[in-house]
Design a protein around this motif. Sequence first.
Motif, PDB file in Angstrom:
ATOM      1  N   ASP A  20       0.831  -1.205   0.000  1.00 12.72           N
ATOM      2  CA  ASP A  20       0.000   0.000   0.000  1.00 12.72           C
ATOM      3  C   ASP A  20       0.865   1.255   0.000  1.00 12.72           C
ATOM      4  OD1 ASP A  20      -2.663   1.392   0.415  1.00 12.72           O
ATOM      5  OD2 ASP A  20      -1.589   2.051   2.209  1.00 12.72           O
ATOM      6  N   TRP A  21       1.976   1.214   0.724  1.00 11.25           N
ATOM      7  CA  TRP A  21       2.866   2.373   0.779  1.00 11.25           C
ATOM      8  C   TRP A  21       3.497   2.634  -0.583  1.00 11.25           C
ATOM      9  CZ3 TRP A  21       8.414   2.659   0.603  1.00 11.25           C
ATOM     10  CH2 TRP A  21       8.923   3.931   0.910  1.00 11.25           C
ATOM     11  N   VAL A  22       3.975   1.589  -1.240  1.00  7.44           N
ATOM     12  CA  VAL A  22       4.559   1.750  -2.580  1.00  7.44           C
ATOM     13  C   VAL A  22       3.510   2.294  -3.538  1.00  7.44           C
ATOM     14  CG1 VAL A  22       5.582   0.545  -4.551  1.00  7.44           C
ATOM     15  CG2 VAL A  22       6.263  -0.071  -2.222  1.00  7.44           C
ATOM     16  N   TYR A  23       2.288   1.774  -3.426  1.00  4.47           N
ATOM     17  CA  TYR A  23       1.180   2.269  -4.256  1.00  4.47           C
ATOM     18  C   TYR A  23       0.953   3.755  -4.031  1.00  4.47           C
ATOM     19  CZ  TYR A  23      -3.737   3.441  -5.025  1.00  4.47           C
ATOM     20  OH  TYR A  23      -4.895   4.087  -5.379  1.00  4.47           O
ATOM     21  N   ARG A  24       0.928   4.176  -2.765  1.00  7.78           N
ATOM     22  CA  ARG A  24       0.671   5.584  -2.462  1.00  7.78           C
ATOM     23  C   ARG A  24       1.809   6.487  -2.945  1.00  7.78           C
ATOM     24  NH1 ARG A  24       0.763   6.550   2.644  1.00  7.78           N
ATOM     25  NH2 ARG A  24       1.144   4.469   3.501  1.00  7.78           N
ATOM     26  N   VAL A  25       3.042   5.987  -2.858  1.00  3.70           N
ATOM     27  CA  VAL A  25       4.176   6.763  -3.347  1.00  3.70           C
ATOM     28  C   VAL A  25       4.074   6.971  -4.860  1.00  3.70           C
ATOM     29  CG1 VAL A  25       6.676   6.747  -3.723  1.00  3.70           C
ATOM     30  CG2 VAL A  25       5.748   6.096  -1.490  1.00  3.70           C
ATOM     31  N   GLN A  43      10.815  -1.543 -12.417  1.00  3.21           N
ATOM     32  CA  GLN A  43      10.685  -2.199 -11.115  1.00  3.21           C
ATOM     33  C   GLN A  43      12.003  -2.205 -10.346  1.00  3.21           C
ATOM     34  OE1 GLN A  43       8.532  -5.880 -10.755  1.00  3.21           O
ATOM     35  NE2 GLN A  43       7.304  -5.484 -12.588  1.00  3.21           N
ATOM     36  N   ASP A  44      13.109  -2.473 -11.029  1.00  2.00           N
ATOM     37  CA  ASP A  44      14.412  -2.506 -10.343  1.00  2.00           C
ATOM     38  C   ASP A  44      14.728  -1.149  -9.724  1.00  2.00           C
ATOM     39  OD1 ASP A  44      14.756  -5.112 -11.047  1.00  2.00           O
ATOM     40  OD2 ASP A  44      16.103  -4.716 -12.730  1.00  2.00           O
ATOM     41  N   GLU A  45      14.501  -0.095 -10.480  1.00  8.98           N
ATOM     42  CA  GLU A  45      14.805   1.253 -10.001  1.00  8.98           C
ATOM     43  C   GLU A  45      13.927   1.620  -8.808  1.00  8.98           C
ATOM     44  OE1 GLU A  45      14.936   5.879 -11.705  1.00  8.98           O
ATOM     45  OE2 GLU A  45      14.291   4.210 -12.996  1.00  8.98           O
ATOM     46  N   ILE A  46      12.648   1.295  -8.888  1.00 10.44           N
ATOM     47  CA  ILE A  46      11.720   1.614  -7.801  1.00 10.44           C
ATOM     48  C   ILE A  46      12.069   0.804  -6.553  1.00 10.44           C
ATOM     49  CG2 ILE A  46       9.301   1.552  -7.060  1.00 10.44           C
ATOM     50  CD1 ILE A  46       8.566   1.890 -10.067  1.00 10.44           C
ATOM     51  N   SER A  47      12.335  -0.486  -6.732  1.00 12.63           N
ATOM     52  CA  SER A  47      12.673  -1.355  -5.600  1.00 12.63           C
ATOM     53  C   SER A  47      13.916  -0.861  -4.871  1.00 12.63           C
ATOM     54  CB  SER A  47      12.908  -2.792  -6.087  1.00 12.63           C
ATOM     55  OG  SER A  47      11.730  -3.354  -6.616  1.00 12.63           O
ATOM     56  N   ASP A  48      14.941  -0.503  -5.648  1.00 16.86           N
ATOM     57  CA  ASP A  48      16.184  -0.031  -5.042  1.00 16.86           C
ATOM     58  C   ASP A  48      15.975   1.298  -4.315  1.00 16.86           C
ATOM     59  OD1 ASP A  48      17.477  -2.235  -6.017  1.00 16.86           O
ATOM     60  OD2 ASP A  48      18.359  -1.218  -7.747  1.00 16.86           O
ATOM     61  N   ALA A  49      15.241   2.217  -4.962  1.00 16.85           N
ATOM     62  CA  ALA A  49      15.054   3.554  -4.388  1.00 16.85           C
ATOM     63  C   ALA A  49      14.234   3.500  -3.106  1.00 16.85           C
ATOM     64  CB  ALA A  49      14.381   4.471  -5.401  1.00 16.85           C
ATOM     65  N   ARG A  58       5.471  -4.689  -7.994  1.00 14.79           N
ATOM     66  CA  ARG A  58       4.664  -5.281  -9.066  1.00 14.79           C
ATOM     67  C   ARG A  58       3.171  -5.189  -8.756  1.00 14.79           C
ATOM     68  NH1 ARG A  58       7.252  -9.633  -9.354  1.00 14.79           N
ATOM     69  NH2 ARG A  58       5.964 -10.970  -8.023  1.00 14.79           N
ATOM     70  N   GLU A  59       2.801  -5.485  -7.510  1.00 13.52           N
ATOM     71  CA  GLU A  59       1.384  -5.423  -7.138  1.00 13.52           C
ATOM     72  C   GLU A  59       0.865  -3.994  -7.138  1.00 13.52           C
ATOM     73  OE1 GLU A  59      -0.572  -8.061  -6.875  1.00 13.52           O
ATOM     74  OE2 GLU A  59       1.223  -9.160  -7.487  1.00 13.52           O
ATOM     75  N   ALA A  60       1.693  -3.047  -6.720  1.00 11.30           N
ATOM     76  CA  ALA A  60       1.290  -1.639  -6.737  1.00 11.30           C
ATOM     77  C   ALA A  60       1.061  -1.166  -8.171  1.00 11.30           C
ATOM     78  CB  ALA A  60       2.359  -0.780  -6.059  1.00 11.30           C
ATOM     79  N   LEU A  61       1.908  -1.594  -9.088  1.00 12.96           N
ATOM     80  CA  LEU A  61       1.757  -1.219 -10.494  1.00 12.96           C
ATOM     81  C   LEU A  61       0.472  -1.799 -11.072  1.00 12.96           C
ATOM     82  CD1 LEU A  61       5.426  -1.618 -11.749  1.00 12.96           C
ATOM     83  CD2 LEU A  61       4.174   0.524 -11.456  1.00 12.96           C
ATOM     84  N   ARG A  62       0.142  -3.022 -10.679  1.00 15.42           N
ATOM     85  CA  ARG A  62      -1.106  -3.625 -11.150  1.00 15.42           C
ATOM     86  C   ARG A  62      -2.316  -2.867 -10.611  1.00 15.42           C
ATOM     87  NH1 ARG A  62       0.530 -10.002 -10.183  1.00 15.42           N
ATOM     88  NH2 ARG A  62       1.775 -10.265 -12.090  1.00 15.42           N
ATOM     89  N   GLN A  63      -2.227  -2.433  -9.360  1.00 18.98           N
ATOM     90  CA  GLN A  63      -3.323  -1.660  -8.758  1.00 18.98           C
ATOM     91  C   GLN A  63      -3.497  -0.331  -9.491  1.00 18.98           C
ATOM     92  OE1 GLN A  63      -2.832  -1.275  -4.529  1.00 18.98           O
ATOM     93  NE2 GLN A  63      -4.769  -0.166  -4.239  1.00 18.98           N
ATOM     94  N   LEU A  64      -2.401   0.304  -9.842  1.00 22.88           N
ATOM     95  CA  LEU A  64      -2.457   1.565 -10.579  1.00 22.88           C
ATOM     96  C   LEU A  64      -2.943   1.350 -12.009  1.00 22.88           C
ATOM     97  CD1 LEU A  64       0.891   3.010  -9.231  1.00 22.88           C
ATOM     98  CD2 LEU A  64      -1.370   4.020  -8.846  1.00 22.88           C
ATOM     99  N   GLU A  65      -2.629   0.191 -12.570  1.00 21.32           N
ATOM    100  CA  GLU A  65      -3.129  -0.129 -13.913  1.00 21.32           C
ATOM    101  C   GLU A  65      -4.648  -0.220 -13.909  1.00 21.32           C
ATOM    102  OE1 GLU A  65      -2.250  -3.397 -17.437  1.00 21.32           O
ATOM    103  OE2 GLU A  65      -2.339  -4.076 -15.353  1.00 21.32           O
ATOM    104  N   ALA A  66      -5.213  -0.791 -12.829  1.00 19.40           N
ATOM    105  CA  ALA A  66      -6.668  -0.915 -12.727  1.00 19.40           C
ATOM    106  C   ALA A  66      -7.343   0.450 -12.676  1.00 19.40           C
ATOM    107  CB  ALA A  66      -7.035  -1.730 -11.487  1.00 19.40           C
ATOM    108  N   GLY A  77       7.069  -3.450 -20.260  1.00 22.35           N
ATOM    109  CA  GLY A  77       6.999  -3.000 -18.881  1.00 22.35           C
ATOM    110  C   GLY A  77       5.908  -1.981 -18.633  1.00 22.35           C
ATOM    111  N   ALA A  78       6.071  -1.246 -17.540  1.00 21.30           N
ATOM    112  CA  ALA A  78       5.042  -0.295 -17.100  1.00 21.30           C
ATOM    113  C   ALA A  78       5.459   1.139 -17.404  1.00 21.30           C
ATOM    114  CB  ALA A  78       4.793  -0.457 -15.601  1.00 21.30           C
ATOM    115  N   SER A  79       4.467   1.960 -17.661  1.00 16.85           N
ATOM    116  CA  SER A  79       4.710   3.383 -17.860  1.00 16.85           C
ATOM    117  C   SER A  79       3.488   4.151 -17.391  1.00 16.85           C
ATOM    118  CB  SER A  79       4.987   3.705 -19.333  1.00 16.85           C
ATOM    119  OG  SER A  79       3.871   3.370 -20.139  1.00 16.85           O
TER     120      SER A  79
END
Length: 222
Positions: A20-25, A43-49, A58-66, A77-79
């Motif tokens: 949820d936190w990653v999603y909100r960010v 995903q690599d860049e976000i995970s590291d940061a 990955r789950e946050a990106l899917r939630q944002l895709e919805a 990938g995602a954009s």
Amino acid sequence: MDYQAIAATVAPRSGSGTQDWVYRVLREGIVSGVLKGGTQLKQDEISDALNVSHIPVREALRQLEAQRLVTILPNRGASVTELSREMLIDMMQVRAAISTAMLKLAIPRMTEEDFAALDANLAEQRESTDAASYEKLNNRFHEITNARATNPVAELMTENIHANTDRYLRSSFYDNADSRAASIQEHEAIVAACKERDVEKAAALLNDHILGAITRIPEDLK
């Protein structure tokens, strides 16, 4: 992309709410316009940061895709989703229809506490001098006017439309002092009609208020 800077603007991560936190960010980055349409979300860049594993990203990106805030394509990938001007206009028209229907349901149920909350919100709007604070107050205003309709599905739909449209209105609407002043006057008229329990007048004012923002959608969008 400085994801840590975006993370600093949202509430801290809780012990069990990493996804949820990653999603909100990421959502804050998109809605605020920091992550613009077309931006690649690696995903690599976000995970590291953010110092998290790939799974919550990955789950946050899917939630944002919805919510149509993110587009995920096979092998690409995602954009951040790019919306056309026509799509934004469609969204504003849908939002106007849903919001006016909710207001008609809400007005007969509004209490003196609701009117006090609206008056307090308007007072804060008048004192607001920057886009970010006014945007939050504007969203809160519409949350209060819709609350007594008690329709969580409609609330979710309007919230998603807000997220998609506001990122394109920030520079032309929220950053513009004249636009903010005009919006506040329209809010005041809506509240006055609500206090009079004039359902049709309030709904008409709200409809005009929402559709009026269409003129603020940038003309250069394709």
